[in-house]
Design a protein around this motif. Structure first.
Motif, PDB file in Angstrom:
ATOM      1  N   ASP A 237      42.260  47.870  25.818  1.00 31.89           N
ATOM      2  CA  ASP A 237      42.916  46.705  26.422  1.00 31.89           C
ATOM      3  C   ASP A 237      43.085  46.871  27.929  1.00 31.89           C
ATOM      4  O   ASP A 237      42.889  45.929  28.697  1.00 31.89           O
ATOM      5  N   ALA A 238      43.438  48.093  28.338  1.00 28.40           N
ATOM      6  CA  ALA A 238      43.630  48.341  29.772  1.00 28.40           C
ATOM      7  C   ALA A 238      42.303  48.234  30.516  1.00 28.40           C
ATOM      8  O   ALA A 238      42.240  47.665  31.612  1.00 28.40           O
ATOM      9  N   ALA A 239      41.228  48.767  29.931  1.00 32.14           N
ATOM     10  CA  ALA A 239      39.909  48.685  30.574  1.00 32.14           C
ATOM     11  C   ALA A 239      39.452  47.231  30.662  1.00 32.14           C
ATOM     12  O   ALA A 239      38.866  46.813  31.665  1.00 32.14           O
ATOM     13  N   ALA A 240      39.723  46.464  29.625  1.00 29.26           N
ATOM     14  CA  ALA A 240      39.348  45.044  29.633  1.00 29.26           C
ATOM     15  C   ALA A 240      40.136  44.290  30.699  1.00 29.26           C
ATOM     16  O   ALA A 240      39.568  43.525  31.481  1.00 29.26           O
ATOM     17  N   ALA A 241      41.447  44.529  30.742  1.00 31.63           N
ATOM     18  CA  ALA A 241      42.297  43.806  31.705  1.00 31.63           C
ATOM     19  C   ALA A 241      41.865  44.130  33.133  1.00 31.63           C
ATOM     20  O   ALA A 241      41.742  43.242  33.981  1.00 31.63           O
ATOM     21  N   LEU A 242      41.600  45.398  33.378  1.00 31.03           N
ATOM     22  CA  LEU A 242      41.206  45.854  34.713  1.00 31.03           C
ATOM     23  C   LEU A 242      39.895  45.200  35.155  1.00 31.03           C
ATOM     24  O   LEU A 242      39.801  44.605  36.240  1.00 31.03           O
ATOM     25  N   THR A 243      38.879  45.299  34.327  1.00 32.70           N
ATOM     26  CA  THR A 243      37.554  44.809  34.725  1.00 32.70           C
ATOM     27  C   THR A 243      37.510  43.288  34.757  1.00 32.70           C
ATOM     28  O   THR A 243      36.791  42.706  35.569  1.00 32.70           O
ATOM     29  N   THR A 244      38.287  42.647  33.910  1.00 26.75           N
ATOM     30  CA  THR A 244      38.337  41.188  33.920  1.00 26.75           C
ATOM     31  C   THR A 244      38.977  40.692  35.212  1.00 26.75           C
ATOM     32  O   THR A 244      38.495  39.750  35.845  1.00 26.75           O
ATOM     33  N   GLU A 245      40.052  41.355  35.622  1.00 27.14           N
ATOM     34  CA  GLU A 245      40.714  40.982  36.873  1.00 27.14           C
ATOM     35  C   GLU A 245      39.754  41.188  38.054  1.00 27.14           C
ATOM     36  O   GLU A 245      39.663  40.349  38.948  1.00 27.14           O
ATOM     37  N   ASN A 246      39.049  42.302  38.054  1.00 29.73           N
ATOM     38  CA  ASN A 246      38.093  42.584  39.134  1.00 29.73           C
ATOM     39  C   ASN A 246      37.023  41.504  39.218  1.00 29.73           C
ATOM     40  O   ASN A 246      36.677  41.022  40.300  1.00 29.73           O
ATOM     41  N   ALA A 247      36.458  41.149  38.064  1.00 28.28           N
ATOM     42  CA  ALA A 247      35.386  40.151  38.040  1.00 28.28           C
ATOM     43  C   ALA A 247      35.912  38.784  38.462  1.00 28.28           C
ATOM     44  O   ALA A 247      35.250  38.039  39.203  1.00 28.28           O
ATOM     45  N   ARG A 248      37.117  38.454  37.997  1.00 27.47           N
ATOM     46  CA  ARG A 248      37.710  37.164  38.333  1.00 27.47           C
ATOM     47  C   ARG A 248      37.887  37.033  39.852  1.00 27.47           C
ATOM     48  O   ARG A 248      37.575  36.014  40.446  1.00 27.47           O
ATOM     49  N   GLU A 249      38.345  38.128  40.457  1.00 29.88           N
ATOM     50  CA  GLU A 249      38.571  38.113  41.896  1.00 29.88           C
ATOM     51  C   GLU A 249      37.239  38.074  42.664  1.00 29.88           C
ATOM     52  O   GLU A 249      37.080  37.312  43.607  1.00 29.88           O
ATOM     53  N   LEU A 250      36.299  38.911  42.239  1.00 30.45           N
ATOM     54  CA  LEU A 250      35.014  38.990  42.946  1.00 30.45           C
ATOM     55  C   LEU A 250      34.286  37.654  42.954  1.00 30.45           C
ATOM     56  O   LEU A 250      33.773  37.218  43.982  1.00 30.45           O
ATOM     57  N   PHE A 251      34.240  37.007  41.787  1.00 30.44           N
ATOM     58  CA  PHE A 251      33.494  35.749  41.670  1.00 30.44           C
ATOM     59  C   PHE A 251      34.402  34.518  41.802  1.00 30.44           C
ATOM     60  O   PHE A 251      33.944  33.401  41.617  1.00 30.44           O
ATOM     61  N   ARG A 252      35.676  34.767  42.095  1.00 29.70           N
ATOM     62  CA  ARG A 252      36.666  33.689  42.242  1.00 29.70           C
ATOM     63  C   ARG A 252      36.611  32.731  41.053  1.00 29.70           C
ATOM     64  O   ARG A 252      36.482  31.504  41.206  1.00 29.70           O
ATOM     65  N   LEU A 253      36.696  33.314  39.862  1.00 35.50           N
ATOM     66  CA  LEU A 253      36.677  32.495  38.656  1.00 35.50           C
ATOM     67  C   LEU A 253      38.080  31.957  38.393  1.00 35.50           C
ATOM     68  O   LEU A 253      39.061  32.605  38.748  1.00 35.50           O
ATOM     69  N   PRO A 254      38.182  30.804  37.773  1.00 35.67           N
ATOM     70  CA  PRO A 254      39.494  30.227  37.495  1.00 35.67           C
ATOM     71  C   PRO A 254      40.296  31.068  36.502  1.00 35.67           C
ATOM     72  O   PRO A 254      39.738  31.772  35.699  1.00 35.67           O
TER      73      PRO A 254
END
Ligand SMILES: [Zn+2]
Length: 254
Positions: A237-254
């Motif tokens: 869960d922690a790895a998912a939360a971390l990488t999802t946040e990173n991707a969201r920020e990088l690609f400016r996803l909603p």
């Protein structure tokens, strides 16, 4: 668990033949968003149409080094990026291992696409196969001292090359390689700064330890996430939360 797949060729066979199934299986595995990079004008059309038709699918458009012998119409690319709400310029980059357009021609189409990404304030999705000695200086030339917003996708090398890309400001996209016990990318994935890691499969082209290339789908980003969690001593869960946040920020996803 909520995951973001940052690199899947949804317009390629066999994914394109069963897209509804692919997307349903991805959702069931927790993959809510998928970045779909296109690589030539025909796939720009296909990917833009997919992104328009499927919520959670995000387009990226660029001219790939494998087709660097094609003409690059930068005004057309700019217009299409804006029209489809692309989240990145890509897939672009350099490939020293193809029997095709040479490095000089590849750089000739890469340079203006990097400039376009800066102009539009979009991240880049970079392909590097054995070409870091050319790619790093070219990125420096275009970005100067500014951080390069983007990702080196399917990163499969060790921590030393990772460091050079991280120093430029880039993220690293880890995929099937980190599920293989002997892969040098595992050391890079274990030691990279946590805020610079995103997950991908590069489906359908690259397999995982237990999934042959060709059978790979965006849902397998979950297995990549589990491998990363184990490498870094994190819960899934922690790895998912971390990488999802990173991707969201990088690609400016909603
Ligand atoms: Zn790709």
């Amino acid at each position: 668990m909520r995951l973001i797949e940052t690199h899947a060729h949804l317009d390629a066979k066999p994914l394109a033949d069963d897209l509804d199934g692919v997307l349903a299986r991805a959702r069931a595995a927790g993959v809510g968003d998928i970045v779909a990079p296109a690589y030539d004008p025909e796939s720009w059309d296909a990917v833009a149409a997919l992104a328009a038709a499927h919520p959670g699918v995000h387009a990226a458009l660029g001219l790939h080094p494998w087709v660097a012998d094609r003409d690059l119409d930068l005004d057309d690319l700019r217009a299409r990026l804006l029209a489809c709400g692309a989240v990145a310029v890509g897939e672009i980059g350099l490939d020293a291992k193809i029997d095709g357009p040479g490095m000089e021609r590849q750089a000739e189409i890469l340079r203006p696409q990097l400039r376009l990404a800066r102009e539009l304030d979009l991240p880049v999705i970079l392909h590097d196969r054995g070409a870091a000695e050319h790619l790093v200086p070219l990125l420096r030339e275009v970005y100067g001292d500014a951080p390069v917003r983007g990702v080196v996708h399917a990163f499969s090398r060790g921590p030393e090359l990772a460091r050079r890309y991280l120093d430029l400001g880039l993220h690293l996209g880890f995929g099937g390689a980190v599920t293989r016990p002997d892969a040098r990318a595992r050391r890079a994935a274990a030691t990279a700064p946590p805020e610079r890691i995103v997950l991908e499969t590069d489906a359908p082209s690259i397999g995982l330890q237990d999934v042959p290339a060709g059978a790979c789908e965006p849902r397998h980003v979950r297995e990549v996430c589990l491998a990363l969690a184990e490498l870094r001593g994190l819960t899934a869960d922690a790895a998912a939360a971390l990488t999802t946040e990173n991707a969201r920020e990088l690609f400016r996803l909603p």
